[in-house]
Design an enzyme around this catalytic site. Structure first.
Site, PDB file in Angstrom:
ATOM      1  N   LEU A 126      33.669  35.229  26.749  1.00 33.17           N
ATOM      2  CA  LEU A 126      32.290  34.958  27.179  1.00 33.17           C
ATOM      3  C   LEU A 126      31.340  36.069  26.755  1.00 33.17           C
ATOM      4  CD1 LEU A 126      32.912  33.614  30.800  1.00 33.17           C
ATOM      5  CD2 LEU A 126      32.397  32.292  28.744  1.00 33.17           C
ATOM      6  N   GLY A 127      31.826  37.304  26.731  1.00 34.90           N
ATOM      7  CA  GLY A 127      30.962  38.417  26.374  1.00 34.90           C
ATOM      8  C   GLY A 127      31.738  39.709  26.393  1.00 34.90           C
ATOM      9  N   GLU A 128      31.084  40.793  25.922  1.00 33.20           N
ATOM     10  CA  GLU A 128      31.737  42.082  25.921  1.00 33.20           C
ATOM     11  C   GLU A 128      30.696  43.180  25.913  1.00 33.20           C
ATOM     12  OE1 GLU A 128      33.823  43.142  22.298  1.00 33.20           O
ATOM     13  OE2 GLU A 128      32.857  41.469  21.270  1.00 33.20           O
ATOM     14  N   GLY A 129      31.143  44.368  26.292  1.00 29.57           N
ATOM     15  CA  GLY A 129      30.293  45.546  26.307  1.00 29.57           C
ATOM     16  C   GLY A 129      31.095  46.754  25.896  1.00 29.57           C
TER      17      GLY A 129
ATOM     18  N   GLY B 101      34.400  46.949  28.347  1.00 28.11           N
ATOM     19  CA  GLY B 101      35.315  45.858  28.587  1.00 28.11           C
ATOM     20  C   GLY B 101      34.803  44.532  28.086  1.00 28.11           C
ATOM     21  N   GLU B 102      35.498  43.493  28.513  1.00 30.13           N
ATOM     22  CA  GLU B 102      35.185  42.140  28.050  1.00 30.13           C
ATOM     23  C   GLU B 102      35.237  41.172  29.216  1.00 30.13           C
ATOM     24  OE1 GLU B 102      38.249  41.478  25.209  1.00 30.13           O
ATOM     25  OE2 GLU B 102      37.392  42.832  23.704  1.00 30.13           O
ATOM     26  N   VAL B 103      34.592  40.012  29.034  1.00 34.84           N
ATOM     27  CA  VAL B 103      34.657  38.921  30.001  1.00 34.84           C
ATOM     28  C   VAL B 103      35.207  37.706  29.283  1.00 34.84           C
ATOM     29  CG1 VAL B 103      33.401  37.488  31.637  1.00 34.84           C
ATOM     30  CG2 VAL B 103      32.659  39.838  31.237  1.00 34.84           C
TER      31      VAL B 103
ATOM     32  N   LYS C  12      37.168  39.609  34.133  1.00 37.57           N
ATOM     33  CA  LYS C  12      36.575  40.847  33.636  1.00 37.57           C
ATOM     34  C   LYS C  12      37.714  41.816  33.358  1.00 37.57           C
ATOM     35  CE  LYS C  12      32.066  40.811  35.938  1.00 37.57           C
ATOM     36  NZ  LYS C  12      31.152  41.610  36.792  1.00 37.57           N
TER      37      LYS C  12
ATOM     38  N   ASP D 295      19.110  41.660  37.639  1.00 43.38           N
ATOM     39  CA  ASP D 295      19.118  40.799  36.445  1.00 43.38           C
ATOM     40  C   ASP D 295      19.198  39.333  36.840  1.00 43.38           C
ATOM     41  OD1 ASP D 295      19.058  40.117  33.790  1.00 43.38           O
ATOM     42  OD2 ASP D 295      21.154  40.578  33.400  1.00 43.38           O
TER      43      ASP D 295
END
Length: 837
Positions: free
Chosen positions: A550-553, A556-558, A589, A693
């Site tokens: 779904l996403g990452e930063g 870490g990642e989702v 997560k 957010d």
């Protein structure tokens, strides 16, 4: 970072013509932007070549990440400093500091420091605030930028930052100066010391309280209140300065102390100048026997001798209007490096608050030629014989050059407006990639652990060296303190159970694995929650099937996963309409194995916090995998995905939708989803949690239009265009943020209410349009300035076609300028429930 930035010539012209007023003169002077050269930065010592003075630039991570002195700093031993040579006199109003972050490896910073400055490099002056305090509060960690106003401002060429400690410790610093060029060229004024007036109610002191020279019966070799850019009020007993005594803004004299009938003030300048005018700000409260001067006689010194030709000027004395005012004295293009003026009394008292000079600077080539890399900025020519020319010729040439540059500026502006907006729109949509995801917190003190690794990535930021730091108080970007000084911005005290409000408490900001702060949480709340055991069970990793990232930063990642046998790990309060033999859709997560210790600790804290959030409209933590790496937390996920994508695939009910055979959502269901979001936010606000957010991208949709609020929208490249990168520090959802969040770094429940209004607008537009789509990111930020100024020029989001007047009134109430006047989530939920019924 730390590179020289080419600035369009018309920008330089605008900057150099700014008056030296503290509220205006707040431009970075070039430590972070690179305009200040390495050879102009020195230090008392250095730990190593990699921590030399040239590495002490704000927002830069070159070398080992900062300037560090050779030895530890000891109490009462102020021998270590980093020094900046600006080459010319500057009016400095603000300073910024950081510690040594070094990509998370540094841990040295200066908790306190002092400022020393010099105009000639030989006489050094210790800066003091208006209450006489020398020590400035510095940093609390290695990565945040802490900005401090210099009140009073200083006029200097050389500035030293000197770390101060109350115990032996290692310190490192990165610094920046903010201000503008000191166009007056005044280096000192000599005048009689101010005197005391005895009123029946109280004494009034007209001494120059910030004069930085010697003071006996005369003030010599210094500058002070007559050059600090602050004009006195009409009523001399009042002051701009908080807790100042009566008469503070003025320097004043009584005619009984001057038998000659005049006060003589001598002004020394940095070099010979061609003077055009002198402006004197005088009090004229004639009811107290105070009037502007009757006459002024000025003498001029070109080299070492005073000229015999004097200049005399007599202003019109106004005995009808008691207002303070500037008196302009024409100096008729006289050449001098010093001016001596005798001001004659008209009444018993004469009070001045500011004296400024205007001189012809074009002859020194200081404003029409941009500075070049590797040379001192605007250094005057060395040959004095070429400084004087026929005045008419100079005026003609000046007019022609000005016309040429005005035409060039107009052309550049036209081209810039066309090209720049396109570049900004494209840049704003590609700024979120694997390494740019950063902390949602705009506060200087909570930018996140990846602050130092941020880099300028678009053309808008290339001009950041000339972004002005606006005057929002000495504790700028520290809302917990600023709120005490700006009561009109304070959040409503109507908080549940008397719990401390976010803006009034120490805040813990958890660094989420995807780069976002899940919630801003009062420290007292975190302490209470952290003292409890985590009420969540370990889940076998082998039962997770990864379906989609779904996403990452940075940390870490989702992932979207299917979890088998999840029903066995759930409490009865979880109601899944799924047979036990079928997998459950979940979001996982995952903390990267190479994440630093800070990120790991925050991940575990986030688990504790998430395990306590129990509300039907908030995403729930279901289980964890923390017995081995990588650490994981497993949360609910809704089969219809996020609300933004869900609504964008649907249309409002109507004939057009029937003809196109498109899936529809009724108006009542839109209201139902909005009510659920308000309910979830009501729950968070009752715990004093601030989401930061809130948007449709962070709301998940389940069966029967069930809504649950989540937090990982920032990590998804799909929504990179919804976030804006501010000067390399933070990725921020500015189109959903309140004006005080953008300008003050202040996030409260009231700022979440603002974001809810924008989210409601999205819902009623079926997420077909980005908020303020007609504005560029920079124009959105400019619009927040209009909210701050409150001159009725701010732009509001328009009323959606499907939106009733009553719903639009709710939106508008969420966007009220005064945070105290915005509705609470309890009130919003009640009003939406009434509409729904």
């Amino acid at each position: 970072c730390c590179v020289m930035i080419e600035i369009p010539l018309f920008v330089i012209l605008c900057i150099n013509t700014e008056c030296c007023v503290p509220d205006v003169c707040r431009y970075p002077l070039g430590m972070s932007g690179g305009q200040i050269r390495d050879e102009d930065i020195s230090a008392s010592s250095q730990w190593s070549e990699s921590t030399a003075a040239r590495h002490g630039r704000l927002d830069c991570e070159e070398g080992d990440g900062a300037w560090c002195p050779e030895t530890t700093v000891e109490p009462d031993n102020l021998k270590e400093f980093i020094q900046i040579d600006l080459n010319l006199l500057h009016f400095i109003t603000l300073v910024g500091t950081q510690g040594r972050h070094a990509g998370g490896m540094g841990n040295e910073f200066a908790q306190m420091y002092m400022i020393k400055y010099s105009r000639d490099g030989s006489r050094w002056i210790s800066w003091r605030n208006r209450q006489g305090k020398q020590v400035i509060e510095g940093n609390r960690n290695t990565y945040d930028t802490v900005l401090r106003d210099l009140d009073p401002p200083i006029i200097a060429r050389f500035v030293r930052f000197m770390p101060v400690t109350d115990h032996s410790m290692n310190v490192c610093m990165r610094v920046e100066l903010y201000g503008c060029k000191w166009l007056d060229g005044l280096v000192s004024y000599n005048a009689p010391a101010g005197e005391q007036m005895k009123l029946p109610a109280f004494p009034v002191f007209f001494n120059d309280s910030v004069y930085d020279g010697a003071i006996t019966h005369m003030m010599t070799e210094g500058l002070g209140q007559l050059s600090d850019g602050v004009m006195g009020l009409d009523d001399f007993t009042q002051s701009h300065v908080y807790q100042a005594w009566p008469g503070y803004d003025y320097v004043g004299w009584n005619n009984e102390s001057f038998p000659s009938g005049f006060v003589e003030i001598m002004f020394e300048f940095d070099r010979p100048r061609n003077f055009t005018t002198m402006k004197v700000h005088c009090n004229n409260m004639f009811s107290q026997h105070i009037k502007i001067f009757r006459q002024v006689v000025c003498y001029f010194r070109s080299d070492s001798d005073w000229e015999s030709t004097l200049l005399s000027f007599s202003p019109v004395v106004d005995e009808n209007d008691p207002s303070a005012r500037f008196i302009t004295v024409e100096l008729t293009n006289r050449m001098a490096n010093a001016i001596k003026c005798q001001f004659y009394f008209k009444d018993a008292w004469m009070l001045f608050s500011e004296i400024t000079f205007q001189s012809d600077r074009a002859m020194y080539n200081t404003t029409l030629v941009p500075p070049t890399i590797g040379s001192p900025t605007n250094t005057p020519p060395d040959d004095p014989t070429h400084k004087i020319d026929d005045s008419n010729t100079r005026i003609l040439i000046g007019c022609l050059v000005a016309i040429i540059f005005i035409l060039l500026a107009i052309i550049i502006i036209i081209l810039w407006r066309q090209v720049w907006q396109k570049l900004m729109e494209k840049a704003s949509r590609r700024m979120l990639d694997d390494e740019l995801t950063a902390s949602l917190s705009i506060q200087t003190e909570v930018f996140g652990y990846n602050h130092s690794q941020s880099r300028v990535t678009n053309e808008q930021e290339s001009n950041a060296a000339y972004e002005r730091i606006f005057p929002l108080g000495p504790d700028y970007q520290e809302p917990s303190r600023l709120i005490n000084k700006l009561p009109e911005f304070a959040q409503s005290s109507e908080e549940p159970n008397g719990a401390p409000h976010y803006a009034e408490a120490d805040i813990v900001n958890l660094q989420g694995v995807t780069g976002s702060n899940t919630y801003a949480i009062p420290a007292v709340t975190l302490d209470l929650l952290s003292g409890k055991d985590v009420a969540v069970e370990e889940f076998p990793r082998k039962l997770l099937t990864f379906k989609e990232k779904l996403g990452e930063g940075q940390f870490g990642e989702v992932h979207l996963c299917e979890a088998e046998g999840m029903q066995e790990f759930l409490h009865e309060e979880y109601l899944f309409d799924i047979p036990e033999d079928q997998p459950v859709l979940v979001a996982v997560k995952m903390l990267r194995s190479d994440a630093n210790g800070n990120a790991r600790n925050d991940f575990l804290k986030e688990i504790k916090i998430m395990s306590r959030l129990k509300d039907p409209n908030i995403i729930r933590l279901l289980a964890v995998c923390i017995y081995s790496n990588p650490l994981c937390m497993i949360t609910e996920y809704m089969e219809n995905g996020d609300l933004n994508q869900f609504l964008s695939r649907h249309e409002p009910e109507g004939q057009l939708a029937l003809l196109s055979n498109t899936a529809t959502v009724s108006f009542s269901n839109l209201c139902y989803m909005a009510t659920q979001i308000a309910s979830g936010m009501k729950y968070l606000s009752s715990l004093n949690f601030v989401h930061r957010d809130l948007a449709t991208r962070n709301c998940l949709v389940g069966k029967n239009y069930t809504i649950k609020i989540a937090d990982f929208g920032m990590s998804r490249n799909l929504y990179s265009g919804d976030y804006y990168r501010i000067q390399g520090r933070a990725v921020l959802p500015i189109r959903w943020m309140s004006w005080e969040s953008i300008l003050l770094g202040k996030f409260t429940t009231a700022s979440d209410v603002w974001a809810f209004g924008v989210t409601l607008w999205e819902i009623l537009n079926f997420c077909k349009e980005q908020p303020y789509s007609q504005l560029t990111d920079e124009q959105v930020i400019e619009n927040t300035g209009e909210f701050f100024r409150d001159q009725k020029r701010q732009i509001y989001l328009p009323q959606p076609v499907l939106c009733s007047d009553s719903l639009y009134k709710i939106m508008l109430s969420c966007w009220r300028r005064n945070a105290k006047e915005r509705p609470s989530f309890q009130e919003i939920h009640r009003r939406l429930s009434d509409l729904e019924s």
